[in-house]
Design a protein around this motif. Structure first.
Motif: not given
Length: 53
Positions: A4-7, A42-47, A51-52
């Motif tokens: 997942s490149y998005a993750a 924090a939101l970006a890392i959590t997302a 998604r991982w």
């Protein structure tokens, strides 16, 4: 590594924003701005972690 490149991109974005938080804190900018950027990081890392899988 991951399919997942998005993750990976979200985690990278979160780490980049954490660097911005550190930089802004050293410059002595308003704490509201630093807090807002920290929440976004924090939101970006959590997302990215969610998604991982």
């Amino acid at each position: 590594m991951t399919s997942s490149y998005a993750a990976a991109l979200l985690i990278f974005l979160g780490l980049f924003l954490i660097g911005g938080v550190i930089s802004l804190a050293r410059q002595g900018l308003p704490k509201v701005l630093i807090g807002l950027l920290g929440v976004c990081a924090a939101l970006a890392i959590t997302a990215g972690v969610l998604r991982w899988k």
